[in-house]
Design an enzyme around this catalytic site. Structure first.
Site, PDB file in Angstrom:
ATOM      1  N   ALA A  48      -2.382  31.557 -18.313  1.00  0.00           N
ATOM      2  CA  ALA A  48      -2.360  31.815 -19.751  1.00  0.00           C
ATOM      3  C   ALA A  48      -1.019  32.460 -20.075  1.00  0.00           C
ATOM      4  CB  ALA A  48      -3.504  32.746 -20.119  1.00  0.00           C
ATOM      5  N   GLY A  99      -5.082  31.027 -15.564  1.00  0.00           N
ATOM      6  CA  GLY A  99      -5.657  29.998 -16.426  1.00  0.00           C
ATOM      7  C   GLY A  99      -5.289  28.584 -15.991  1.00  0.00           C
ATOM      8  N   GLU A 114      -7.811  27.763 -13.532  1.00  0.00           N
ATOM      9  CA  GLU A 114      -9.085  27.637 -14.251  1.00  0.00           C
ATOM     10  C   GLU A 114      -9.161  26.326 -15.034  1.00  0.00           C
ATOM     11  OE1 GLU A 114      -8.335  31.727 -15.807  1.00  0.00           O
ATOM     12  OE2 GLU A 114     -10.482  31.977 -15.470  1.00  0.00           O
TER      13      GLU A 114
HETATM   14  C1  HXC Z   1       4.277  33.381 -19.864  1.00  0.00           C
HETATM   15  C2  HXC Z   1       5.437  32.678 -18.028  1.00  0.00           C
HETATM   16  C3  HXC Z   1       4.255  32.651 -17.269  1.00  0.00           C
HETATM   17  C4  HXC Z   1       3.037  33.006 -17.906  1.00  0.00           C
HETATM   18  C5  HXC Z   1       5.891  32.049 -16.006  1.00  0.00           C
HETATM   19  N1  HXC Z   1       6.416  32.300 -17.203  1.00  0.00           N
HETATM   20  N2  HXC Z   1       4.573  32.257 -16.011  1.00  0.00           N
HETATM   21  N3  HXC Z   1       5.438  33.038 -19.324  1.00  0.00           N
HETATM   22  N4  HXC Z   1       3.096  33.360 -19.199  1.00  0.00           N
HETATM   23  N5  HXC Z   1       1.866  32.974 -17.290  1.00  0.00           N
HETATM   24  C6  HXC Z   1       7.824  32.199 -17.616  1.00  0.00           C
HETATM   25  C7  HXC Z   1       8.665  33.336 -17.045  1.00  0.00           C
HETATM   26  O1  HXC Z   1       8.521  34.480 -17.821  1.00  0.00           O
HETATM   27  C8  HXC Z   1      10.050  32.731 -17.118  1.00  0.00           C
HETATM   28  O2  HXC Z   1      10.505  32.777 -18.440  1.00  0.00           O
HETATM   29  C9  HXC Z   1       9.798  31.255 -16.807  1.00  0.00           C
HETATM   30  O3  HXC Z   1       8.412  31.029 -17.073  1.00  0.00           O
HETATM   31  C10 HXC Z   1      10.055  30.904 -15.356  1.00  0.00           C
HETATM   32  O4  HXC Z   1       9.308  31.786 -14.545  1.00  0.00           O
HETATM   33  P1  HXC Z   1       9.940  32.622 -13.328  1.00  0.00           P
HETATM   34  O5  HXC Z   1       9.039  33.776 -13.100  1.00  0.00           O
HETATM   35  O6  HXC Z   1      11.376  32.881 -13.574  1.00  0.00           O
HETATM   36  O7  HXC Z   1       9.813  31.549 -12.157  1.00  0.00           O
HETATM   37  P2  HXC Z   1       9.669  31.822 -10.578  1.00  0.00           P
HETATM   38  O8  HXC Z   1      10.580  32.935 -10.169  1.00  0.00           O
HETATM   39  O9  HXC Z   1       9.814  30.490  -9.939  1.00  0.00           O
HETATM   40  O10 HXC Z   1       8.182  32.366 -10.377  1.00  0.00           O
HETATM   41  C11 HXC Z   1       7.092  31.516 -10.622  1.00  0.00           C
HETATM   42  C12 HXC Z   1       5.762  32.322 -10.714  1.00  0.00           C
HETATM   43  C13 HXC Z   1       5.938  33.456 -11.740  1.00  0.00           C
HETATM   44  C14 HXC Z   1       5.426  32.919  -9.332  1.00  0.00           C
HETATM   45  C15 HXC Z   1       4.678  31.346 -11.107  1.00  0.00           C
HETATM   46  O11 HXC Z   1       6.438  32.905 -12.958  1.00  0.00           O
HETATM   47  C16 HXC Z   1       4.659  34.159 -12.070  1.00  0.00           C
HETATM   48  O12 HXC Z   1       4.171  34.996 -11.281  1.00  0.00           O
HETATM   49  N6  HXC Z   1       4.088  33.878 -13.253  1.00  0.00           N
HETATM   50  C17 HXC Z   1       2.901  34.535 -13.735  1.00  0.00           C
HETATM   51  C18 HXC Z   1       1.692  34.054 -13.002  1.00  0.00           C
HETATM   52  C19 HXC Z   1       0.429  34.746 -13.495  1.00  0.00           C
HETATM   53  O13 HXC Z   1       0.286  35.980 -13.415  1.00  0.00           O
HETATM   54  N7  HXC Z   1      -0.522  33.981 -14.063  1.00  0.00           N
HETATM   55  C20 HXC Z   1      -1.737  34.492 -14.580  1.00  0.00           C
HETATM   56  C21 HXC Z   1      -1.586  34.784 -16.032  1.00  0.00           C
HETATM   57  S1  HXC Z   1      -3.041  35.523 -16.715  1.00  0.00           S
HETATM   58  P3  HXC Z   1      11.897  33.506 -18.804  1.00  0.00           P
HETATM   59  O14 HXC Z   1      11.941  33.400 -20.305  1.00  0.00           O
HETATM   60  O15 HXC Z   1      11.822  34.885 -18.277  1.00  0.00           O
HETATM   61  O16 HXC Z   1      12.916  32.659 -18.120  1.00  0.00           O
HETATM   62  C22 HXC Z   1      -4.099  34.244 -16.904  1.00  0.00           C
HETATM   63  C23 HXC Z   1      -5.508  34.436 -17.370  1.00  0.00           C
HETATM   64  C24 HXC Z   1      -5.753  35.634 -18.085  1.00  0.00           C
HETATM   65  O17 HXC Z   1      -3.807  33.139 -16.681  1.00  0.00           O
HETATM   66  C25 HXC Z   1      -7.219  35.736 -18.309  1.00  0.00           C
HETATM   67  C26 HXC Z   1      -7.673  37.094 -18.570  1.00  0.00           C
HETATM   68  C27 HXC Z   1      -7.657  37.503 -19.998  1.00  0.00           C
END
Ligand code: HXC
Length: 257
Positions: free
Chosen positions: A65, A108, A111
């Site tokens: 998400a 998400g 999911e």
């Molecule tokens: C918003 C995101 C994002 C996310 C990545 N990006 N994941 N933006 N929401 N979930 C954005 C980053 O901010 C970045 O933007 C760009 O995408 C590239 O990501 P990087 O982190 O630079 O890439 P990398 O170093 O290759 O790392 C990849 C990654 C990492 C390991 C997947 O991006 C990451 O950990 N993302 C978050 C994963 C996560 O926590 N997902 C769960 C979300 S919560 P910029 O602008 O900085 O370049 C969820 C459910 C919630 O899904 C439900 C409960 C309410």
């Protein structure tokens, strides 16, 4: 229809949705959810579509998400808006849906893939529920679907530590149906979807509905439900066609009747 966060096309009897927010690794924001549901509405209404494929990019199916969109939300807002309930519309679709997953399928993203009827994974796929690292837990069905698919021990470990699972472990654990080389992912998923779409659509839909019952009811109730729909299938022209084609040693030509 013009979309901003997804690409939509039809190939034969298969509807293909490609998540397309490369700058955010296909993070699932509310615009994307709305567009996915619009595209699914159109595919479900189109009698020519027999199966739907959802995919992302080679780097990410979806990295979760959209954290930037969620960061400042408050409890009253999430409660009143019933935040994420729009995903129930996605998971409630009646036509067969296949997720073709390469790269990250996190939070998400994992999911969403699990809402599909099965997942075909590329060998570079990485699945995870890292929400706990953000101070939340899965909110789009992950605690329930992951547990049903891979069992309590692995679901607990993944949701409590946030560790990622590679494609091979995901296949071994029952999360994905099949792993293919990343270069072949879309071809393999489309071929599989064409196979599904070549069957009788009402029969495929009844099969999907019946298998999904297994998550909801007791074994006895599930078997009763199966038998009722199994009997109903003998009222279709497609059952007559399928069995006649076998006896006559030819390919079946299903008419969805
Ligand atoms: C918003 C995101 C994002 C996310 C990545 N990006 N994941 N933006 N929401 N979930 C954005 C980053 O901010 C970045 O933007 C760009 O995408 C590239 O990501 P990087 O982190 O630079 O890439 P990398 O170093 O290759 O790392 C990849 C990654 C990492 C390991 C997947 O991006 C990451 O950990 N993302 C978050 C994963 C996560 O926590 N997902 C769960 C979300 S919560 P910029 O602008 O900085 O370049 C969820 C459910 C919630 O899904 C439900 C409960 C309410």
């Amino acid at each position: 229809m013009a979309f901003e966060t997804i690409l939509v096309e039809t190939r034969g009897k298969v509807g293909l949705i490609t998540l397309n927010r490369p700058q955010a690794l296909n993070a699932l924001n509310s615009a994307l959810l709305g567009e996915v549901n619009q595209a699914l509405d159109a595919f479900e209404a189109d009698d020519g579509i027999g199966c739907i494929v959802i995919t992302g990019s080679e780097k990410a199916f979806a990295a979760g998400a959209d954290i930037k969109e969620m960061a400042s939300l408050t409890y009253p807002h999430t409660y009143m808006a019933d935040f994420f309930s729009g995903w129930e519309k996605v998971s409630g679709r009646r036509k067969p849906m296949i997720a073709a997953v390469a790269g990250f399928a996190l939070g998400g993203g994992c999911e969403f893939a699990m809402m599909c009827d099965f997942i075909i994974a590329a060998d570079n796929a990485k699945f995870g529920q890292p929400e706990i690292k953000l101070g939340v837990m899965p909110g789009m069905g992950g605690t329930q679907r992951l547990t049903r698919l891979i069992g309590k021990a692995k679901a607990m470990e993944m949701c409590l530590t946030g560790r990622m699972m590679g494609a091979e472990e995901a296949e071994r654990s029952g999360l994905v149906a099949r792993v293919v080389p990343v270069a072949d992912l879309l071809d393999e998923a489309m071929k599989t979807a064409q196979t599904v779409a070549s069957m009788s659509l009402p029969i495929a839909m009844m099969t999907k509905e019946t298998i999904n019952r297994a998550d909801e009811v007791s074994l006895a109730e599930g078997i009763r439900f199966e038998r009722r729909l199994f009997h109903a299938m003998f009222a279709t022209a497609d059952q007559k066609e399928g069995m006649a084609a076998f006896v006559e040693k030819r390919a079946a030509d299903f008419k969805n009747r």
